[in-house]
Design an enzyme around this catalytic site. Structure first.
Site, PDB file in Angstrom:
ATOM      1  N   SER B 168       0.834  -1.198   0.000  1.00 46.70           N
ATOM      2  CA  SER B 168       0.000   0.000   0.000  1.00 46.70           C
ATOM      3  C   SER B 168       0.877   1.259   0.000  1.00 46.70           C
ATOM      4  O   SER B 168       1.771   1.383  -0.842  1.00 46.70           O
ATOM      5  CB  SER B 168      -0.911  -0.060   1.239  1.00 46.70           C
ATOM      6  OG  SER B 168      -1.904   0.909   1.172  1.00 46.70           O
ATOM      7  N   ARG B 238     -11.604   6.033  10.400  1.00 46.45           N
ATOM      8  CA  ARG B 238     -11.129   4.660  10.424  1.00 46.45           C
ATOM      9  C   ARG B 238     -12.198   3.689   9.913  1.00 46.45           C
ATOM     10  O   ARG B 238     -11.895   2.727   9.214  1.00 46.45           O
ATOM     11  CB  ARG B 238     -10.726   4.299  11.854  1.00 46.45           C
ATOM     12  CG  ARG B 238     -10.148   2.911  12.006  1.00 46.45           C
ATOM     13  CD  ARG B 238      -8.894   2.742  11.190  1.00 46.45           C
ATOM     14  NE  ARG B 238      -8.217   1.490  11.506  1.00 46.45           N
ATOM     15  CZ  ARG B 238      -7.176   1.038  10.837  1.00 46.45           C
ATOM     16  NH1 ARG B 238      -6.686   1.743   9.837  1.00 46.45           N
ATOM     17  NH2 ARG B 238      -6.601  -0.086  11.165  1.00 46.45           N
ATOM     18  N   ASP B 333      -8.788  -6.534  -4.360  1.00 45.41           N
ATOM     19  CA  ASP B 333      -8.379  -5.229  -3.835  1.00 45.41           C
ATOM     20  C   ASP B 333      -8.943  -4.149  -4.748  1.00 45.41           C
ATOM     21  O   ASP B 333      -8.542  -4.014  -5.901  1.00 45.41           O
ATOM     22  CB  ASP B 333      -6.843  -5.165  -3.803  1.00 45.41           C
ATOM     23  CG  ASP B 333      -6.322  -3.858  -3.204  1.00 45.41           C
ATOM     24  OD1 ASP B 333      -7.125  -2.951  -2.942  1.00 45.41           O
ATOM     25  OD2 ASP B 333      -5.094  -3.769  -3.009  1.00 45.41           O
ATOM     26  N   HIS B 366      -8.026  -5.164  -0.011  1.00 43.87           N
ATOM     27  CA  HIS B 366      -6.716  -4.527   0.153  1.00 43.87           C
ATOM     28  C   HIS B 366      -5.932  -5.155   1.308  1.00 43.87           C
ATOM     29  O   HIS B 366      -4.709  -5.284   1.250  1.00 43.87           O
ATOM     30  CB  HIS B 366      -6.930  -3.033   0.391  1.00 43.87           C
ATOM     31  CG  HIS B 366      -5.689  -2.224   0.374  1.00 43.87           C
ATOM     32  ND1 HIS B 366      -4.819  -2.215  -0.696  1.00 43.87           N
ATOM     33  CD2 HIS B 366      -5.143  -1.380   1.298  1.00 43.87           C
ATOM     34  CE1 HIS B 366      -3.798  -1.393  -0.422  1.00 43.87           C
ATOM     35  NE2 HIS B 366      -3.976  -0.888   0.774  1.00 43.87           N
ATOM     36  N   ASP B 367      -6.653  -5.541   2.355  1.00 46.50           N
ATOM     37  CA  ASP B 367      -6.022  -6.139   3.530  1.00 46.50           C
ATOM     38  C   ASP B 367      -5.266  -7.430   3.223  1.00 46.50           C
ATOM     39  O   ASP B 367      -4.472  -7.892   4.045  1.00 46.50           O
ATOM     40  CB  ASP B 367      -7.093  -6.459   4.588  1.00 46.50           C
ATOM     41  CG  ASP B 367      -7.220  -5.340   5.604  1.00 46.50           C
ATOM     42  OD1 ASP B 367      -6.442  -4.379   5.523  1.00 46.50           O
ATOM     43  OD2 ASP B 367      -8.099  -5.441   6.488  1.00 46.50           O
TER      44      ASP B 367
END
Lengths: 201, 402
Positions: B168, B238, B333, B366-367
Site C-alpha cells: 500500500s 477509520r 483489492d 486490500h487487507d
C-alpha cells in the site's frame, strides 16, 4: 533436460537478444535461452504454481492471461523475439495474438502440435474419433487445446494476416527431426516450429 | 561457522519450521542532519523510532527495509511483551523461516516521520514554541520519508538495502526509494500499491479528513492543548478506511447480515455484526492513533505521483531505478486494484527493467497483503531466496578477487 526442439529455437535466436516467452510455464525454455544465448528474457504465464516456480528460478515472470491480449503490457518493438511454445492452440484468439506478437517484436517463434500428423488423421479419418496422442493427450470434452490446426492451416492464416514465414521445422514425438520428417512434414511432423515476421510491403 | 552452515542449509531448501522473532524492543535514532522537505520547510533534527529483527552481517549487505502503510508503525514483527494479544503488523511474513527470513536478513522497520508512535511528529514538542506541533507539523511527502529513512540507513552502517519492501503506502515508499536512491536498493518489493491515487482514492481520504476536521473536539488541530481528542471524527475516518480495505465478498463472508441479538430492533443502535465490527475498529483506533498524524498520512498518499515530475510518464519517472522489482497485487483489492499494479509493471517493462509480477487470487480486499495467503507467500519466499542467493554470490565473487 535438453530437447531437440529447443535446440532449433535456440539456433534461431541471436546472442543477447530480448526475448518474450508467452505461456512460459515454469520458465524452463527461458532458462535454457539465458544459459545458451544470454538473452534478456521475460516470461508471461497465468498459472500460479508455474509463476511461483519461475520467480523462484530468478526469472522475470509477468502473471497475466494471454486471452486478455498482450498489447497493454508491452510497447511496440520492445523485444527481438516473441516465443509462443505449445500455447497458441490453447488461446481464444490465435489470430489476434499473432498480430500483437509481431507488433511487440520483429520476429515471432511459434510451436504447436500438428493436427495433420498421420496418427491424428488415422484416428479421426479411419477410426472416426477425435485423436488422443502424446502431443494431444486430453479427451475432446476436457482439453485446453481449443484451436488445433495443421501446418497448412497455420500457413494459410499467416498468409491472410500478412505474415511471412522465415523458417519452418518439424519434429516427431521425441522432438527430433529426421529425413522422413523433412520429406513429408505434413504427415510425419508431430510438432511444428515456425519463425515468422510481418511481411514487408 | 555454525551460522554459515545454517544459512547454507536454508538456501538448499531445507525447511525449518517458521517461528516468531520473539520479544522485540523499539530503538530510537536521533538524526541531527536537517531535512529539507518537499513543502519547502525544514526539520532541523528529528527522532526516528525503529525495530530490527535478525543480525546485520559483516558485509552489511543483508539489510531489508520494511515500509509501513497508512496506520502502520515500526512494530512489524514479534511482540513487545509476552502477553501482547497481537504480534507486529507483518508478523505473517517476517521471522525465522518465514518468507522474509530473519535467519538470513537483518530487517529494519521505521515509524515514519510525522507518525505518532515515537518518531518526531505532531505529538512532539516544537522547539520553536515549546508546545506540541499539533497542526503545525509540516506536511510530509513520500519522498521526505524516504530521505529520512536514508539518513537512518547510514546511521545503521548500511550503504545498500538488499531489499526494500512494503504494501500500500509502503509500496509507494519502495518505488520512491528505487527512484531517489537507485544505488542504495538492490530489490524493490512493491505490494498492493499504485503509482498515484485515483480521484476516488483521494475522495475517500477527503471524507476521512473532513470527519476529523469537523469534529467539534478537533480545535483546529490543537485538541491536545484543550485536553480533548476528536474521537468521533477519527473513528469515522477509520470506519470508512476499513470499508475500503475489505472487499464486498470478505464482508459478506465475515458478517453477512448477521444480527447481534438475532432480530431487528427498529433503532439506530448497533444491530448488524458489521456495524459492531466497524465501531470496534473505529474506537480502538482512537486509543492508539493521533488525528493529526492521520491527516498527514492521507496527504502523503494524495500527493504521491512520481510521474508528475516526468511529464506524467511513469516509465520516465522510474528510469533511474536499477533495482530488480517484484510487484504483487490482489484480485479483490479495489482500493489499489491489480490494474494499478499493472501500470507500474508496464512502466518498468517499457524501460527494460527486471520485474516479476504476481496477481494473487484473494477475497480479502486490500487487507490481503497482510495475510499469509499460500501462493502470495510462496512467491515472496522464492523471491527473497533469490535475494539471499545473490548476496552469497556477490560475497563469493569479491572474496575471489581479494
Amino acid at each position: 533436460m535438453n530437447r531437440p526442439d529447443w535446440d532449433i529455437v535456440t539456433g534461431w535466436i541471436g546472442e543477447g537478444a530480448g526475448v518474450l516467452d508467452l505461456g512460459c510455464g515454469d520458465g524452463a525454455l527461458l532458462r535454457h535461452l539465458i544459459a545458451e544465448r544470454s538473452v534478456r528474457g521475460v516470461g508471461m504465464e497465468v498459472d500460479d504454481e508455474r509463476v511461483a516456480r519461475g520467480v523462484a528460478a530468478d526469472l522475470n515472470i509477468v502473471q497475466a492471461d494471454l486471452d486478455d491480449g498482450i498489447r497493454d503490457w508491452f510497447g511496440r518493438h520492445s523485444f527481438d523475439y516473441v516465443l509462443v511454445s505449445q500455447t497458441i492452440q490453447a488461446i481464444r484468439h490465435p489470430e489476434r495474438l499473432l498480430g500483437e506478437m509481431l507488433d511487440i517484436a520483429s520476429e515471432g517463434i511459434v510451436t504447436f502440435p500438428n493436427m495433420g500428423y498421420w496418427r491424428n488423421r488415422w484416428q479421426l479419418g479411419v477410426q472416426g474419433m477425435m485423436p488422443t496422442t502424446k502431443a494431444l493427450p486430453n479427451p475432446w470434452y476436457n482439453t485446453p487445446n481449443i484451436h488445433l490446426c495443421t501446418l497448412r492451416d497455420f500457413e494459410s492464416l499467416c498468409e491472410g494476416l500478412g505474415i511471412e514465414i522465415l523458417d519452418r521445422a518439424v519434429v516427431d514425438q521425441n522432438r527430433r527431426s529426421s529425413p522422413l520428417l523433412r520429406a513429408l512434414p505434413h504427415w510425419f511432423g508431430e510438432h511444428a516450429i515456425y519463425r515468422i515476421r510481418k511481411r514487408v510491403v | 561457522m555454525s551460522e554459515s552452515t545454517a544459512k547454507k542449509s536454508s538456501l538448499d531448501g531445507t525447511t525449518h519450521q517458521p517461528s516468531s522473532v520473539g520479544l522485540v524492543e523499539p530503538q530510537a535514532a536521533h538524526i541531527d542532519t536537517p531535512l529539507l522537505l518537499d513543502c519547502g520547510r525544514r526539520i532541523e533534527e528529528y527522532e526516528l523510532v525503529y525495530e530490527t529483527y535478525g543480525e546485520l552481517n559483516e558485509r552489511a549487505d543483508n539489510a531489508v527495509l520494511i515500509c509501513h502503510a497508512l496506520s502502520g508503525d515500526h512494530h512489524a514483527a514479534g511482540r513487545h511483551r509476552p502477553e501482547d494479544r497481537k504480534p507486529g503488523w507483518w508478523d505473517t511474513a517476517i521471522g525465522p523461516g518465514k518468507p522474509i527470513d530473519t535467519d538470513r536478513f537483518f530487517v529494519v522497520c521505521v515509524n515514519n516521520l510525522g507518525g505518532c508512535k515515537g518518531s518526531t511528529g505532531p505529538l512532539s514538542t516544537n522547539p520553536e514554541t515549546g508546545r506540541p506541533y499539533g497542526p503545525d507539523f509540516p506536511i510530509l511527502t513520500v519522498r521526505d520519508w524516504v530521505n529520512s529513512q536514508h539518513a537512518l540507513m547510514r546511521r545503521l552502517g548500511i550503504s545498500r538495502w538488499a531489499a526494500v519492501a512494503g504494501g500500500s503506502l509502503g509500496g509507494m515508499q519502495v518505488m520512491q526509494w528505487a527512484i531517489s536512491y537507485p544505488e542504495a536498493i538492490a530489490h524493490a518489493v512493491v505490494i498492493a500499491a499504485a503509482p498515484k491515487l485515483s480521484a476516488q482514492n483521494i475522495a475517500f481520504n477527503e471524507v476521512a479528513r473532513q470527519a476529523i476536521i469537523t469534529d467539534p473536539d478537533f480545535h483546529d488541530g490543537r485538541y491536545a492543548e484543550h485536553g480533548a481528542i476528536p474521537r468521533r471524527g477519527l473513528m469515522l475516518a477509520r470506519m470508512l478506511g476499513h470499508i475500503t480495505y475489505l472487499s464486498d465478498d470478505a464482508m459478506r463472508a465475515k458478517f453477512g447480515r448477521e444480527l447481534r441479538s438475532g432480530k431487528v430492533q427498529y433503532g439506530f443502535d448497533v444491530e448488524f455484526q458489521v456495524e459492531s465490527y466497524l465501531r470496534y475498529q473505529g474506537t480502538s483506533f482512537v486509543d492508539r492513533f493521533d488525528a493529526n498524524t492521520y491527516l498527514l498520512m492521507t496527504k502523503a498518499l494524495d500527493y504521491f505521483d512520481p510521474a508528475a515530475e516526468a511529464d506524467d510518464d511513469l516509465a520516465t519517472a522510474l528510469a533511474p531505478a536499477t533495482a530488480r522489482f517484484l510487484v504483487v497485487s490482489f484480485t479483490s483489492d479495489w482500493r489499489f486494484s491489480p490494474v494499478r499494479s499493472k501500470e507500474i509493471v508496464r512502466a518498468l517493462l517499457a524501460t527494460g527493467k527486471s520485474v516479476s509480477y504476481a496477481e494473487v487470487e484473494a477475497h480479502q480486499g486490500h487487507d490481503a497483503f497482510l495475510m499469509p495467503i499460500p501462493y502470495y507467500h510462496q512467491v515472496l519466499r522464492g523471491y527473497f531466496d533469490n535475494i539471499a542467493r545473490r548476496m552469497t554470490e556477490d560475497a563469493g565473487t569479491e572474496e575471489g578477487y581479494a
